[in-house]
Design a protein around this motif. Sequence first.
Motif, PDB file in Angstrom:
ATOM      1  N   ARG A  49      42.351  -2.094  55.592  1.00 13.39           N
ATOM      2  CA  ARG A  49      42.525  -1.065  56.622  1.00 13.39           C
ATOM      3  C   ARG A  49      42.615  -1.746  57.977  1.00 13.39           C
ATOM      4  O   ARG A  49      42.298  -2.922  58.106  1.00 13.39           O
ATOM      5  N   SER A  50      43.031  -0.982  58.977  1.00 11.36           N
ATOM      6  CA  SER A  50      43.218  -1.593  60.295  1.00 11.36           C
ATOM      7  C   SER A  50      42.894  -0.633  61.422  1.00 11.36           C
ATOM      8  O   SER A  50      43.116   0.576  61.299  1.00 11.36           O
ATOM      9  N   ILE A  51      42.385  -1.200  62.497  1.00 10.62           N
ATOM     10  CA  ILE A  51      42.192  -0.472  63.746  1.00 10.62           C
ATOM     11  C   ILE A  51      43.049  -1.178  64.786  1.00 10.62           C
ATOM     12  O   ILE A  51      42.852  -2.365  65.063  1.00 10.62           O
ATOM     13  N   ALA A  52      44.012  -0.461  65.332  1.00 15.31           N
ATOM     14  CA  ALA A  52      44.859  -1.007  66.387  1.00 15.31           C
ATOM     15  C   ALA A  52      44.197  -0.715  67.724  1.00 15.31           C
ATOM     16  O   ALA A  52      43.889   0.437  68.033  1.00 15.31           O
ATOM     17  N   VAL A  53      43.970  -1.755  68.506  1.00 14.75           N
ATOM     18  CA  VAL A  53      43.370  -1.567  69.820  1.00 14.75           C
ATOM     19  C   VAL A  53      44.477  -1.469  70.868  1.00 14.75           C
ATOM     20  O   VAL A  53      45.374  -2.303  70.917  1.00 14.75           O
ATOM     21  N   THR A  54      44.378  -0.434  71.670  1.00  7.31           N
ATOM     22  CA  THR A  54      45.434  -0.151  72.646  1.00  7.31           C
ATOM     23  C   THR A  54      45.180  -0.803  73.993  1.00  7.31           C
ATOM     24  O   THR A  54      45.948  -0.607  74.925  1.00  7.31           O
ATOM     25  N   TYR A  55      44.139  -1.596  74.093  1.00 11.41           N
ATOM     26  CA  TYR A  55      43.828  -2.284  75.348  1.00 11.41           C
ATOM     27  C   TYR A  55      44.236  -3.757  75.288  1.00 11.41           C
ATOM     28  O   TYR A  55      43.785  -4.560  76.086  1.00 11.41           O
ATOM     29  N   GLY A  56      45.112  -4.083  74.363  1.00  7.87           N
ATOM     30  CA  GLY A  56      45.537  -5.466  74.197  1.00  7.87           C
ATOM     31  C   GLY A  56      46.983  -5.680  74.576  1.00  7.87           C
ATOM     32  O   GLY A  56      47.496  -5.107  75.536  1.00  7.87           O
ATOM     33  N   THR A  80      31.035   4.204  61.635  1.00  2.00           N
ATOM     34  CA  THR A  80      31.112   5.558  61.064  1.00  2.00           C
ATOM     35  C   THR A  80      32.254   5.655  60.067  1.00  2.00           C
ATOM     36  O   THR A  80      32.051   5.519  58.873  1.00  2.00           O
ATOM     37  N   ALA A  81      33.451   5.850  60.542  1.00  2.00           N
ATOM     38  CA  ALA A  81      34.601   6.111  59.675  1.00  2.00           C
ATOM     39  C   ALA A  81      34.922   4.952  58.736  1.00  2.00           C
ATOM     40  O   ALA A  81      35.378   5.177  57.613  1.00  2.00           O
ATOM     41  N   PHE A  82      34.695   3.716  59.145  1.00  2.00           N
ATOM     42  CA  PHE A  82      35.061   2.567  58.327  1.00  2.00           C
ATOM     43  C   PHE A  82      33.864   1.929  57.635  1.00  2.00           C
ATOM     44  O   PHE A  82      33.998   0.889  57.020  1.00  2.00           O
ATOM     45  N   ARG A  83      32.729   2.561  57.741  1.00  2.00           N
ATOM     46  CA  ARG A  83      31.524   1.991  57.150  1.00  2.00           C
ATOM     47  C   ARG A  83      31.580   2.095  55.629  1.00  2.00           C
ATOM     48  O   ARG A  83      31.883   3.137  55.071  1.00  2.00           O
ATOM     49  N   PRO A  84      31.280   1.012  54.904  1.00  2.00           N
ATOM     50  CA  PRO A  84      31.261   1.084  53.447  1.00  2.00           C
ATOM     51  C   PRO A  84      30.066   1.885  52.963  1.00  2.00           C
ATOM     52  O   PRO A  84      29.015   1.897  53.597  1.00  2.00           O
ATOM     53  N   THR A  85      30.244   2.560  51.868  1.00  2.00           N
ATOM     54  CA  THR A  85      29.133   3.258  51.225  1.00  2.00           C
ATOM     55  C   THR A  85      28.361   2.219  50.406  1.00  2.00           C
ATOM     56  O   THR A  85      28.835   1.105  50.203  1.00  2.00           O
ATOM     57  N   PRO A  86      27.190   2.574  49.895  1.00  8.38           N
ATOM     58  CA  PRO A  86      26.458   1.613  49.063  1.00  8.38           C
ATOM     59  C   PRO A  86      27.264   1.121  47.867  1.00  8.38           C
ATOM     60  O   PRO A  86      27.083   0.025  47.390  1.00  8.38           O
ATOM     61  N   GLU A  87      28.217   1.927  47.415  1.00 10.15           N
ATOM     62  CA  GLU A  87      29.057   1.526  46.291  1.00 10.15           C
ATOM     63  C   GLU A  87      30.237   0.675  46.744  1.00 10.15           C
ATOM     64  O   GLU A  87      31.045   0.252  45.933  1.00 10.15           O
ATOM     65  N   GLY A  88      30.397   0.461  48.058  1.00  8.95           N
ATOM     66  CA  GLY A  88      31.471  -0.365  48.563  1.00  8.95           C
ATOM     67  C   GLY A  88      32.756   0.379  48.834  1.00  8.95           C
ATOM     68  O   GLY A  88      33.785  -0.230  49.061  1.00  8.95           O
ATOM     69  N   VAL A  89      32.715   1.697  48.818  1.00  9.48           N
ATOM     70  CA  VAL A  89      33.917   2.495  49.062  1.00  9.48           C
ATOM     71  C   VAL A  89      33.806   3.111  50.459  1.00  9.48           C
ATOM     72  O   VAL A  89      32.766   3.662  50.802  1.00  9.48           O
ATOM     73  N   ALA A  90      34.861   3.017  51.241  1.00  6.53           N
ATOM     74  CA  ALA A  90      34.835   3.553  52.596  1.00  6.53           C
ATOM     75  C   ALA A  90      34.644   5.056  52.583  1.00  6.53           C
ATOM     76  O   ALA A  90      35.127   5.747  51.694  1.00  6.53           O
ATOM     77  N   THR A  94      37.369 -16.519  51.189  1.00  5.45           N
ATOM     78  CA  THR A  94      36.293 -17.384  51.678  1.00  5.45           C
ATOM     79  C   THR A  94      34.987 -16.621  51.821  1.00  5.45           C
ATOM     80  O   THR A  94      33.919 -17.130  51.470  1.00  5.45           O
ATOM     81  N   LEU A  95      35.068 -15.403  52.307  1.00  6.50           N
ATOM     82  CA  LEU A  95      33.857 -14.621  52.522  1.00  6.50           C
ATOM     83  C   LEU A  95      33.467 -13.780  51.305  1.00  6.50           C
ATOM     84  O   LEU A  95      32.454 -13.085  51.335  1.00  6.50           O
ATOM     85  N   ARG A  96      34.307 -13.836  50.272  1.00  6.41           N
ATOM     86  CA  ARG A  96      34.064 -13.078  49.030  1.00  6.41           C
ATOM     87  C   ARG A  96      33.891 -11.592  49.318  1.00  6.41           C
ATOM     88  O   ARG A  96      32.910 -10.968  48.913  1.00  6.41           O
ATOM     89  N   VAL A  97      34.874 -11.071  50.039  1.00 11.64           N
ATOM     90  CA  VAL A  97      34.896  -9.656  50.408  1.00 11.64           C
ATOM     91  C   VAL A  97      36.152  -9.043  49.799  1.00 11.64           C
ATOM     92  O   VAL A  97      37.208  -9.673  49.787  1.00 11.64           O
ATOM     93  N   THR A  98      36.044  -7.827  49.294  1.00 11.98           N
ATOM     94  CA  THR A  98      37.232  -7.151  48.774  1.00 11.98           C
ATOM     95  C   THR A  98      38.015  -6.536  49.930  1.00 11.98           C
ATOM     96  O   THR A  98      37.450  -6.207  50.974  1.00 11.98           O
ATOM     97  N   ALA A  99      39.297  -6.380  49.734  1.00 10.90           N
ATOM     98  CA  ALA A  99      40.155  -5.794  50.775  1.00 10.90           C
ATOM     99  C   ALA A  99      39.678  -4.400  51.158  1.00 10.90           C
ATOM    100  O   ALA A  99      39.739  -4.025  52.330  1.00 10.90           O
ATOM    101  N   ARG A 100      39.193  -3.627  50.201  1.00 11.48           N
ATOM    102  CA  ARG A 100      38.754  -2.263  50.521  1.00 11.48           C
ATOM    103  C   ARG A 100      37.507  -2.242  51.402  1.00 11.48           C
ATOM    104  O   ARG A 100      37.189  -1.240  52.035  1.00 11.48           O
ATOM    105  N   ASP A 101      36.778  -3.368  51.456  1.00 15.68           N
ATOM    106  CA  ASP A 101      35.578  -3.463  52.285  1.00 15.68           C
ATOM    107  C   ASP A 101      35.834  -4.178  53.602  1.00 15.68           C
ATOM    108  O   ASP A 101      34.897  -4.514  54.318  1.00 15.68           O
ATOM    109  N   ALA A 102      37.111  -4.420  53.911  1.00 12.49           N
ATOM    110  CA  ALA A 102      37.454  -5.160  55.125  1.00 12.49           C
ATOM    111  C   ALA A 102      38.295  -4.299  56.057  1.00 12.49           C
ATOM    112  O   ALA A 102      39.055  -3.439  55.618  1.00 12.49           O
TER     113      ALA A 102
END
Length: 127
Positions: free
Chosen positions: A81-88, A116-126, A54-62
């Motif tokens: 990719r995933s970030i697990a939150v430990t406060y849930g 920072t760590a999960f930010r996409p580069t201009p080319e769309g690669v983390a 729906t959002l036209r986003v690739t999995a590598r950019d999510a």
Amino acid sequence: MGVTSAVATSKFHAGAEALPRAAGLRERFALVVGADEVARPKPHPDSGELVLRTLRVTARDAVVVGDTVHDIHMAHGAGMRSIAVTYGVQSRDELAAAAPTGFAGSFGEVVAQLTTAFRPTPEGVAR
């Protein structure tokens, strides 16, 4: 490069919409997907894949931010990719068993990782 946010939840759509609205945050999400909008809810990747399509986003950019192993398994299944939150809902040990990409102990840590760590580069690669 802009950031697009979505909610994919195990709640039915009406409940999924109500919570961010009540918190005054609904406008921050481009999409809200409830469990009743997919054939197979979490932990199956259908919800995540619907968001990506729906959002036209690739999995590598999510990145999935979640507090249950079902969230992490959905991310894996959809190639995200995933970030697990430990406060849930679940403990760090329970979440670790699902092998998330990263952990966060606070909302501030989630934001820091996403910028920072999960930010996409201009080319769309983390980075």
